[in-house]
Write an enzyme that holds these catalytic residues in place. Structure first.
Site, PDB file in Angstrom:
ATOM      1  CE  LYS A   1       2.540  34.668   2.898  1.00  0.00           C
ATOM      2  NZ  LYS A   1       2.960  35.979   3.423  1.00  0.00           N
TER       3      LYS A   1
HETATM    4  C1  LIG Z   1       2.629  36.456   4.742  1.00  0.00           C
HETATM    5  C2  LIG Z   1       3.500  37.555   5.269  1.00  0.00           C
HETATM    6  C3  LIG Z   1       3.621  37.815   6.657  1.00  0.00           C
HETATM    7  C4  LIG Z   1       2.818  37.059   7.706  1.00  0.00           C
HETATM    8  O1  LIG Z   1       3.237  35.723   7.840  1.00  0.00           O
HETATM    9  P1  LIG Z   1       2.263  34.663   8.551  1.00  0.00           P
HETATM   10  O2  LIG Z   1       2.909  33.348   8.351  1.00  0.00           O
HETATM   11  O3  LIG Z   1       0.958  34.791   7.838  1.00  0.00           O
HETATM   12  O4  LIG Z   1       2.160  35.053   9.985  1.00  0.00           O
HETATM   13  C5  LIG Z   1       4.491  38.822   7.066  1.00  0.00           C
HETATM   14  N1  LIG Z   1       5.187  39.557   6.165  1.00  0.00           N
HETATM   15  C6  LIG Z   1       5.093  39.333   4.832  1.00  0.00           C
HETATM   16  C7  LIG Z   1       5.867  40.197   3.905  1.00  0.00           C
HETATM   17  C8  LIG Z   1       4.256  38.331   4.334  1.00  0.00           C
HETATM   18  O5  LIG Z   1       4.163  38.140   2.997  1.00  0.00           O
END
Ligand SMILES: *Cc1c(COP(=O)(O)O)cnc(C)c1O
Length: 491
Positions: free
Chosen positions: A111
């Protein structure tokens, strides 16, 4: 290029407005009215550029009202916080399988790629649209988003941020990451309840017109930092294209060869960013959508039926514990080309709890997406086997790799695949240690050192330093008092 709403095509606004507003008034999501083309010549021109330069150029195609110089500056600043200039380095496990590590940013989850740059895009959007108010970001988090948003917005002028997390619903590492956050404009609050309580509380604050008015009087507006905001999705398009460039440069593929991507999926944001890259012209054969036991997307991709009426499981890949994948709405809109149909389906999901898409739309989905889901048991087995091949991965990445292996067994498709690695294994120490056969009573930050000793893999610096951090924010409130917490903070 303008942006419209998935639920109302009469809306046509600039990129800056879309990023400032986050969500359209009638509940739709903003999407580009057309998807810009990335010609083979343009793709080829990206080969010899740095990640930052590629990011600026690709984002420029979608952001008419931002200049290239401006985007270059934002990308350079945003990605200077990563521990490698590659930003999204590839790690080859075998000839056909490359892991794209997206966790080299300050909070060790993917993120960061978007949330390190969102504050620049958003504060520029305020200037570009003549907005004089300061912006208060509200976040409800199940873990990774909260910390990444705090780190992105800490001490950014003209902004403040409040993060609400469920008191008993995040890992100890995630909790300490948030409660020890630096910055004068940040606020972190535990909510007595689960993630849904925190999420509902935040939505209630957003829709409280009287409170919005009160804030406006004091010069504040509210905005959101979750993946419904276009400014969070767009930076993720970059690494799909960039990884392709790296594979060409390394001689693993020739320019024009198709590859696959396998993505651990929750809210459908990450994988959708890949789909945008494909629509721009990136040679992709297939996306493999990986779910944990909350396999709502696997069911949808295999049948065309989406139903949130099912049991919710807490798994060892908590960032994918989700039943309503908000960004799927964007894909349905693009595939159907219809705001009317999209609105209808989303209202159905809200009301009845499920919908089935028309055959042609489902055909569009199954042409590009395959799916598989993994239990926690199988996820741990994948971590163990992969570690024995010399590579330590986290639980979310393991769900993806396990899904890829299922896909390969079932289809025989052994096209080169990039597995999207979304978090450092040191963020989920309990589950990873358990997968390696080491159960422990200790939780949280103490285990970071233990995992490192056991595997000989150094922990990322921000996590290694966590053990010495003290919590700054200790408040814990009832869910009825969330508005009060924001009001008190903004005084
Ligand atoms: C948020 C997240 C996901 C999922 O990603 P999306 O964009 O919500 O599909 C997968 N792995 C981790 C470690 C995350 O923080």
């Amino acid at each position: 290029m303008k942006y419209t709403s998935t639920r109302d095509n009469s809306i046509s606004i600039s990129a800056a407005e879309a990023i400032k507003l986050g969500l359209s008034r009638e509940g739709g999501l903003f999407v580009p009215e057309s998807i810009p083309e990335l010609t083979p010549a343009q793709l080829s021109a990206l080969l010899d550029m740095s990640y930052v330069e590629r990011a600026a150029r690709i984002m420029k195609l979608f952001l008419e009202d931002y200049s290239l110089e401006e985007l270059r500056e934002y990308c350079a600043k945003a990605y200077a916080s990563f521990d490698t200039d590659a930003v999204a380095p590839l790690r080859e496990l075998d000839a056909g399988t490359h892991f794209m590590e997206l966790w080299h940013g300050p909070t060790c989850a993917f993120k960061d790629v978007a949330l390190q740059i969102l504050p620049y895009l958003l504060t520029a959007a305020l200037r570009k649209t003549g907005e004089e108010k300061k912006v208060h970001i509200l976040v409800a988090t199940s873990g990774d988003t909260g910390k990444a948003a705090l780190e992105g917005f800490a001490d950014v002028e003209g902004t403040a941020i409040t993060v609400f997390y469920p008191r008993d619903g995040v890992s100890e590492v995630q909790k300490l990451q948030m409660t020890s956050q630096r910055g004068e404009n940040v606020n972190v609050c535990a909510v007595e309840g689960n993630f849904d309580d925190a999420q509902t509380g935040v939505k209630r604050i957003f829709s409280d017109e009287a409170f919005r008015e009160e804030l406006a009087q004091k010069g504040w507006m509210l905005s959101s930092a979750n993946s419904i905001n276009w400014g969070r999705l767009l930076p993720q398009v970059v690494y799909y294209i960039s990884s392709y460039c790296e594979l060409v440069k390394a001689g693993r593929i020739k320019l024009g060869d198709e590859i696959n991507f396998c993505v651990p999926t929750g809210n459908f944001g990450d994988i959708l960013a890949g789909w945008y890259a494909y629509k721009m012209g990136l040679p992709v054969k297939r996306f493999i959508c990986a779910s944990n036991r909350n396999d709502v997307l696997t069911e949808f991709i295999c049948t065309g039926n989406y139903s949130r009426l099912r049991e919710f499981y807490e798994t060892i890949s908590p960032s994918m514990d989700i039943l309503v994948s908000s960004n799927l709405e964007r894909l349905l809109y693009h595939l159907s080309g219809s705001d009317v149909l999209t609105r209808e389906l989303m209202l159905k999901l809200n009301g009845e709890g499920s919908y089935a898409v028309p055959k042609e739309v489902w055909r569009g989905v199954s042409e590009m997406f395959s799916a598989a889901s993994l239990t926690d048991f199988d996820t741990k087995a994948v971590i163990n086997e992969t570690y024995n091949k010399g590579y330590l991965i986290d639980t979310h990445t393991a769900v993806a790799y396990g899904a890829l292996r299922m896909y390969r067994r079932e289809t025989g498709d052994d096209t080169l695949c990039v597995v999207v690695s979304t978090a450092s294994p040191f963020k989920f120490t309990e589950a990873v240690l358990s997968a390696l056969g080491h159960e422990s009573d200790m939780t949280g930050p103490e285990l970071i050192g233990r995992l490192s000793e056991l595997t000989g893999v150094p922990a990322p610096k921000p996590l290694a330093e966590l053990a010495d951090k003290k919590p700054r924010f200790t408040c814990s409130i009832r869910k009825e008092n969330m508005i009060e917490a924001v009001r008190a903070f903004l005084k």
